[in-house]
Scaffold this active site. Sequence first.
Site, PDB file in Angstrom:
ATOM      1  N   THR A  33       0.831  -1.202   0.000  1.00  0.00           N
ATOM      2  CA  THR A  33       0.000   0.000   0.000  1.00  0.00           C
ATOM      3  C   THR A  33       0.863   1.249   0.000  1.00  0.00           C
ATOM      4  OG1 THR A  33      -1.799   1.146   1.139  1.00  0.00           O
ATOM      5  CG2 THR A  33      -0.156   0.121   2.515  1.00  0.00           C
ATOM      6  N   GLY A  35       3.180   4.444  -0.179  1.00  0.00           N
ATOM      7  CA  GLY A  35       4.523   4.709  -0.688  1.00  0.00           C
ATOM      8  C   GLY A  35       5.323   3.454  -0.944  1.00  0.00           C
ATOM      9  N   THR A  36       5.135   2.432  -0.139  1.00  0.00           N
ATOM     10  CA  THR A  36       5.867   1.180  -0.340  1.00  0.00           C
ATOM     11  C   THR A  36       5.461   0.542  -1.662  1.00  0.00           C
ATOM     12  OG1 THR A  36       5.966   0.815   2.045  1.00  0.00           O
ATOM     13  CG2 THR A  36       6.403  -1.080   0.638  1.00  0.00           C
ATOM     14  N   ARG A  63      -5.920   7.192   7.550  1.00  0.00           N
ATOM     15  CA  ARG A  63      -5.871   6.698   8.929  1.00  0.00           C
ATOM     16  C   ARG A  63      -6.414   5.266   9.023  1.00  0.00           C
ATOM     17  NH1 ARG A  63      -7.225  10.863  13.761  1.00  0.00           N
ATOM     18  NH2 ARG A  63      -5.404  12.234  13.551  1.00  0.00           N
ATOM     19  N   LYS A  65      -6.869   1.921   6.701  1.00  0.00           N
ATOM     20  CA  LYS A  65      -6.667   1.184   5.451  1.00  0.00           C
ATOM     21  C   LYS A  65      -6.389  -0.292   5.690  1.00  0.00           C
ATOM     22  CE  LYS A  65      -2.091   3.340   5.266  1.00  0.00           C
ATOM     23  NZ  LYS A  65      -1.290   4.338   4.517  1.00  0.00           N
ATOM     24  N   THR A  66      -5.655  -0.608   6.749  1.00  0.00           N
ATOM     25  CA  THR A  66      -5.362  -2.025   7.036  1.00  0.00           C
ATOM     26  C   THR A  66      -6.169  -2.547   8.214  1.00  0.00           C
ATOM     27  OG1 THR A  66      -3.502  -1.425   8.476  1.00  0.00           O
ATOM     28  CG2 THR A  66      -3.003  -1.828   6.157  1.00  0.00           C
ATOM     29  N   ASP A 125       1.465   5.844  14.515  1.00  0.00           N
ATOM     30  CA  ASP A 125       0.995   4.746  13.661  1.00  0.00           C
ATOM     31  C   ASP A 125      -0.007   3.888  14.443  1.00  0.00           C
ATOM     32  OD1 ASP A 125       0.745   2.718  11.771  1.00  0.00           O
ATOM     33  OD2 ASP A 125       2.866   2.808  11.233  1.00  0.00           O
ATOM     34  N   LYS A 137       1.266 -12.391  17.533  1.00  0.00           N
ATOM     35  CA  LYS A 137       0.458 -13.311  18.338  1.00  0.00           C
ATOM     36  C   LYS A 137       0.337 -14.667  17.655  1.00  0.00           C
ATOM     37  CE  LYS A 137      -4.063 -13.875  20.524  1.00  0.00           C
ATOM     38  NZ  LYS A 137      -5.282 -13.212  21.018  1.00  0.00           N
ATOM     39  N   HIS A 275      36.874   6.271  40.054  1.00  0.00           N
ATOM     40  CA  HIS A 275      35.782   5.632  40.789  1.00  0.00           C
ATOM     41  C   HIS A 275      34.625   6.601  41.049  1.00  0.00           C
ATOM     42  CE1 HIS A 275      38.562   2.370  41.077  1.00  0.00           C
ATOM     43  NE2 HIS A 275      39.399   3.073  41.809  1.00  0.00           N
TER      44      HIS A 275
END
Length: 513
Positions: A33, A35-36, A63, A65-66, A125, A137, A275
Amino acid sequence: MTIKRALISVSDKTNVVEFSKKLRILGYEIISTGGTQRVLEEAGVVTVNIEDVTHFPEILDGRVKTLHPMIHGGLLGKRGLKTHIQTMKEHNIMPIDLVCVNLYPFKETLETSSVSEDEIIENIDIGGPSMLRSAGKNFESVTVVVEASDYEKILAEIKEFKNTTLETRKKLAAKAFRHTASYDALIADYLTKSVGIEEPEDLNLTFELQQSLRYGENGHQKASFYADKQRKAYTISSAKQLHGKELSFNNIKDADACLRIIREFETPAAVAVKHMNPCGIGLGETIFEAFSYAYESDPVSIFGGIIALNREVDLETAEKLSHIFLEIIIAPSFSKKAFELLSQKKNIRLLILDMTNTSVAGGKEYTSVLGGLLIQEHDDIKETKQNFEVMTKREPTKEEWDALIFAYKAVKHVKSNAIVVANNHQTLGIGAGQMNRVGSVQIAINQAKERLDGAVLSSDAFFPMSDSVEIIGEAGIKAIIQPGGSIRDQESIDMADKYDIAMVFTKVRHFKH
């Protein structure tokens, strides 16, 4: 053959193209998704857009999308559980086998000058940590990646075993949770400070590994050096080592003590530490003169010491330094000839650190105790002569005032009970860490010996009785600076008057445990 799927969405795009290309060769479909995806597509890597998986557009300015069941169902579904498999089939959820995500640059945004709060908040994020936590998990089936340094190991295992090993997936899951915990700690710290909360009910700290140490204070103790994630400029972790063996546990603690002391002085200054106590502090017109005074303060104890200087080390100073066995020299810089000379010693550590801004205002100190942590502000209170009060019949002379202020800056950094005998440009005797103040007084005076003419004495805390003042008077010292505050202060004042000593109260104690 079941198609493997990888979801890749990274802020740090180091080596991500090569990683993605090799995953494609190994049979992985790439979901991506933003820029990547643009970077991968431009490099010729075929990808599937997130929207083609979720069948739902990005909303709210990206904000959301995933954050979708088609993504998190694919990550969290247990591959060996029939009910999960059935549910995924019913909802056309395809498994996601690898997640490669690193997060919005929140820390980097914080460190950017003149950044607005809106920009900071937008760099929190949400989707990224959620995917990492879901993948982590379900490490039994899903590989989670947060660092480019792990790409090659992952690719090698997939090539050899058709998948990563369970051991690797579990290790990567632990790293992912450390990564999100550290990220959340920075956010929590920022928001906590922004609303002025000084004692939160839970304390979240995050540090990053700076160095694995050979051992701790002693050879049988394991040790590591972690640096604050929000790196400050004036710290030993920000110093650049130019030469010598790597720093040890004790080196780091002593070097830190040096930095705390040298920041007290604006004129050319040199500090020698052993010391965690100063064994010599010198001021001068030049750095050579300052170091000469520091050396002469205690030419015995400086052997094997750690040195800090707040001016460039020139050849003349380097020549004097080179005749002494020293562990570390810290300075803003070394001249070319000074470095060439000092680096002839194989093991000496030469470090440079910017000393133009030594502020630690508002900073906190953390001290571990069994089962807990003590927190306090730095002892960086600004004291001036105007805040002090002369308690005796005789007032200090101009020369004595200069010496008293110098001695009081020095005594702050000596382990309690702390006594410093000094003139206006060098320490002459230091009594540190004694169980009673009389003992520290006697040690400091004995060390100063024949150099007491014109010397003054500083104490980090009040004299509980007049016995110390009597010893000071008999030694011929004519000026004392101390906090005051004892119920028997008047006895000390009277004893000072008896010996014609000028005694100044600062009203601020400087215990250092």
